[in-house]
Design a protein around this motif. Structure first.
Motif, mmCIF file in Angstrom:
data_model
loop_
_atom_site.group_PDB
_atom_site.id
_atom_site.type_symbol
_atom_site.label_atom_id
_atom_site.label_comp_id
_atom_site.label_asym_id
_atom_site.label_seq_id
_atom_site.Cartn_x
_atom_site.Cartn_y
_atom_site.Cartn_z
ATOM 1 N N PHE B 34 -2.991 5.761 -0.516
ATOM 2 C CA PHE B 34 -3.816 4.951 0.184
ATOM 3 C C PHE B 34 -4.868 5.726 0.988
ATOM 4 O O PHE B 34 -4.624 6.984 1.590
ATOM 5 C CB PHE B 34 -3.035 3.960 1.420
ATOM 6 C CG PHE B 34 -1.970 3.445 0.828
ATOM 7 C CD1 PHE B 34 -0.758 3.829 0.435
ATOM 8 C CD2 PHE B 34 -2.034 1.961 0.578
ATOM 9 C CE1 PHE B 34 0.345 3.268 0.115
ATOM 10 C CE2 PHE B 34 -1.182 1.166 0.251
ATOM 11 C CZ PHE B 34 0.172 1.865 -0.311
ATOM 12 N N TYR B 36 -7.918 5.395 4.285
ATOM 13 C CA TYR B 36 -7.970 4.712 5.408
ATOM 14 C C TYR B 36 -9.335 5.348 6.275
ATOM 15 O O TYR B 36 -9.348 6.527 5.937
ATOM 16 C CB TYR B 36 -6.861 4.422 6.330
ATOM 17 C CG TYR B 36 -5.855 3.679 5.850
ATOM 18 C CD1 TYR B 36 -4.898 4.180 5.282
ATOM 19 C CD2 TYR B 36 -5.753 2.450 6.591
ATOM 20 C CE1 TYR B 36 -3.685 3.310 4.930
ATOM 21 C CE2 TYR B 36 -4.768 1.592 6.168
ATOM 22 C CZ TYR B 36 -3.715 1.848 5.497
ATOM 23 O OH TYR B 36 -2.591 1.357 5.170
ATOM 24 N N GLN B 38 -10.901 5.671 10.185
ATOM 25 C CA GLN B 38 -10.311 5.472 11.430
ATOM 26 C C GLN B 38 -11.702 5.867 12.233
ATOM 27 O O GLN B 38 -12.178 7.015 12.294
ATOM 28 C CB GLN B 38 -9.234 6.065 11.895
ATOM 29 C CG GLN B 38 -8.761 5.879 13.260
ATOM 30 C CD GLN B 38 -7.397 6.565 13.591
ATOM 31 O OE1 GLN B 38 -7.065 7.670 12.934
ATOM 32 N NE2 GLN B 38 -6.741 5.767 14.562
ATOM 33 N N GLY B 41 -10.909 5.904 18.696
ATOM 34 C CA GLY B 41 -10.217 4.809 19.687
ATOM 35 C C GLY B 41 -9.657 3.722 18.910
ATOM 36 O O GLY B 41 -9.316 2.494 19.846
ATOM 37 N N LYS B 42 -9.756 3.557 17.448
ATOM 38 C CA LYS B 42 -9.424 2.380 16.875
ATOM 39 C C LYS B 42 -8.234 2.656 16.023
ATOM 40 O O LYS B 42 -8.016 3.900 15.618
ATOM 41 C CB LYS B 42 -10.564 1.806 16.114
ATOM 42 C CG LYS B 42 -11.646 1.299 17.102
ATOM 43 C CD LYS B 42 -12.552 0.706 16.358
ATOM 44 C CE LYS B 42 -13.748 -0.013 17.197
ATOM 45 N NZ LYS B 42 -14.786 -0.714 16.524
ATOM 46 N N GLY B 43 -7.661 1.522 15.518
ATOM 47 C CA GLY B 43 -6.497 1.535 14.260
ATOM 48 C C GLY B 43 -7.296 1.845 13.182
ATOM 49 O O GLY B 43 -8.233 1.707 12.840
ATOM 50 N N PRO B 44 -6.556 2.583 11.894
ATOM 51 C CA PRO B 44 -7.042 2.712 10.797
ATOM 52 C C PRO B 44 -7.235 1.511 10.089
ATOM 53 O O PRO B 44 -6.552 0.764 10.300
ATOM 54 C CB PRO B 44 -5.700 3.447 10.097
ATOM 55 C CG PRO B 44 -4.953 4.235 11.302
ATOM 56 C CD PRO B 44 -5.050 3.215 12.237
ATOM 57 N N PHE B 46 -8.073 -0.190 6.468
ATOM 58 C CA PHE B 46 -7.682 0.018 4.819
ATOM 59 C C PHE B 46 -8.909 -0.057 4.020
ATOM 60 O O PHE B 46 -9.777 -0.627 4.334
ATOM 61 C CB PHE B 46 -6.539 -1.056 4.478
ATOM 62 C CG PHE B 46 -6.724 -1.232 2.981
ATOM 63 C CD1 PHE B 46 -7.262 -2.066 2.250
ATOM 64 C CD2 PHE B 46 -5.877 0.057 2.323
ATOM 65 C CE1 PHE B 46 -7.020 -2.208 0.871
ATOM 66 C CE2 PHE B 46 -5.523 -0.029 0.950
ATOM 67 C CZ PHE B 46 -6.229 -0.954 0.098
ATOM 68 N N LEU B 87 -8.456 9.010 6.427
ATOM 69 C CA LEU B 87 -6.978 9.432 6.315
ATOM 70 C C LEU B 87 -6.492 8.787 4.975
ATOM 71 O O LEU B 87 -6.892 7.971 4.489
ATOM 72 C CB LEU B 87 -6.257 8.570 7.273
ATOM 73 C CG LEU B 87 -6.556 8.891 8.901
ATOM 74 C CD1 LEU B 87 -5.820 7.869 9.636
ATOM 75 C CD2 LEU B 87 -6.248 10.241 9.630
ATOM 76 N N LEU B 101 4.442 5.138 5.422
ATOM 77 C CA LEU B 101 3.411 5.936 4.911
ATOM 78 C C LEU B 101 3.834 7.332 5.464
ATOM 79 O O LEU B 101 3.877 7.409 6.560
ATOM 80 C CB LEU B 101 2.351 5.432 5.141
ATOM 81 C CG LEU B 101 1.844 4.195 4.522
ATOM 82 C CD1 LEU B 101 0.500 3.690 4.740
ATOM 83 C CD2 LEU B 101 2.204 3.945 2.886
ATOM 84 N N PHE B 103 1.295 10.509 6.191
ATOM 85 C CA PHE B 103 -0.147 10.649 6.350
ATOM 86 C C PHE B 103 -0.528 12.124 6.303
ATOM 87 O O PHE B 103 0.167 12.861 6.912
ATOM 88 C CB PHE B 103 -0.543 10.028 7.571
ATOM 89 C CG PHE B 103 -0.858 8.676 7.662
ATOM 90 C CD1 PHE B 103 0.031 7.507 7.785
ATOM 91 C CD2 PHE B 103 -2.162 8.146 7.495
ATOM 92 C CE1 PHE B 103 0.011 6.416 7.862
ATOM 93 C CE2 PHE B 103 -2.246 6.594 7.415
ATOM 94 C CZ PHE B 103 -1.155 5.889 7.714
ATOM 95 N N LYS B 105 -3.551 14.679 8.090
ATOM 96 C CA LYS B 105 -4.149 14.568 9.196
ATOM 97 C C LYS B 105 -5.591 14.439 9.336
ATOM 98 O O LYS B 105 -6.077 14.429 10.363
ATOM 99 C CB LYS B 105 -3.985 16.242 9.570
ATOM 100 C CG LYS B 105 -2.535 16.839 9.819
ATOM 101 C CD LYS B 105 -2.321 18.027 10.291
ATOM 102 C CE LYS B 105 -0.854 18.536 10.617
ATOM 103 N NZ LYS B 105 -0.588 19.937 10.914
#
Lengths: 115, 113
Positions: B34, B36, B38, B41-44, B46, B87, B101, B103, B105
């Motif tokens: 996968f 992503y 990012q 300050g936010k979520g990943p 997709f 990511l 998952l 991940f 770095k």
């Protein structure tokens, strides 16, 4: 659109306090996950759940517990917060399928500071 | 031990300068890879899923490819709004019901106007 919400964006707690982080998803997903994200370490899986009342340990479960009483809600609990639990906490959810590899959708994150 | 390594850690490009980000993985059995994005300050968010070697996916200026050992995220003629951390994550074959998952770095990408 899939929506994953987390109860707080920012949280400050004292050492030794019991902390609850709440996550809600609105897409009827079976699976839910909790990760933490730290600089230089990336995202790491704490716990996940594939059904109501079911839970599995991830890579770093020590110091945490979880609760899933309803399908849409997954809670992360810090029984006695410590300074090394200061981090960004991310909740995610996805569908369960035979292939098992549907994408996960993430919430906005909760930045927790333990002083 | 399953590992995901992303390179470079950081990349600064001029607007319009195409490049590629790398994700190499060592896993016992790949179920899916996968990508992503990012923002701070936010979520990943997709982007793509790749399941088998030779597969490619495209979305606007981004193209993801997969081999048996690595994946590339190609960025063509990037714009400043493509600046973000990218990511890579893998899901491995296991006997459980749901799988988290693993991940990398991330690669911090900056596109300068």
């Amino acid at each position: 659109d899939v929506k994953v919400t987390q109860s707080s964006r920012y949280l400050v707690k004292r050492t030794g306090e019991k902390v609850f982080l709440e996550c809600v998803q609105d897409m009827d997903h079976e699976n839910m996950f909790w990760y933490r994200q730290d600089p230089g370490l990336g995202l790491r899986l704490i716990y996940f759940s594939y059904d109501v009342k079911m839970k599995e340990k991830g890579d770093i479960p020590e110091g945490y517990s979880v609760s899933r009483e309803k399908k849409e809600r997954f809670s992360l609990i810090l029984e006695s917060a410590s300074t090394n639990q200061t981090s960004m906490y991310l909740c995610a959810s996805n569908l369960r399928g035979d292939r098992g590899s549907y994408e996960q959708y993430f919430g906005p994150g909760t930045r927790l500071t333990v002083t | 031990e399953d590992q995901v390594t992303q390179s470079p850690e950081a990349l600064r490009l001029q607007e319009g300068e195409s490049s590629s980000l790398n994700c190499s993985y060592t896993v016992s059995g790949l179920r899916g890879l996968f990508w992503y994005r990012q923002d701070p300050g936010k979520g990943p968010e997709f982007l793509f899923t790749l399941y088998s070697a030779g597969e490619e996916k495209e979305k606007e200026r981004l193209k993801a490819t997969l081999t048996k050992k690595e994946s590339f995220l190609h960025i063509t003629a990037p714009k400043p709004e493509d600046s973000a951390t990218y990511l890579c994550a893998v899901q491995i074959v296991s006997g459980g019901g749901a799988d988290g998952l693993t991940f990398g770095k991330g690669t911090h990408l900056i596109i300068q106007p």
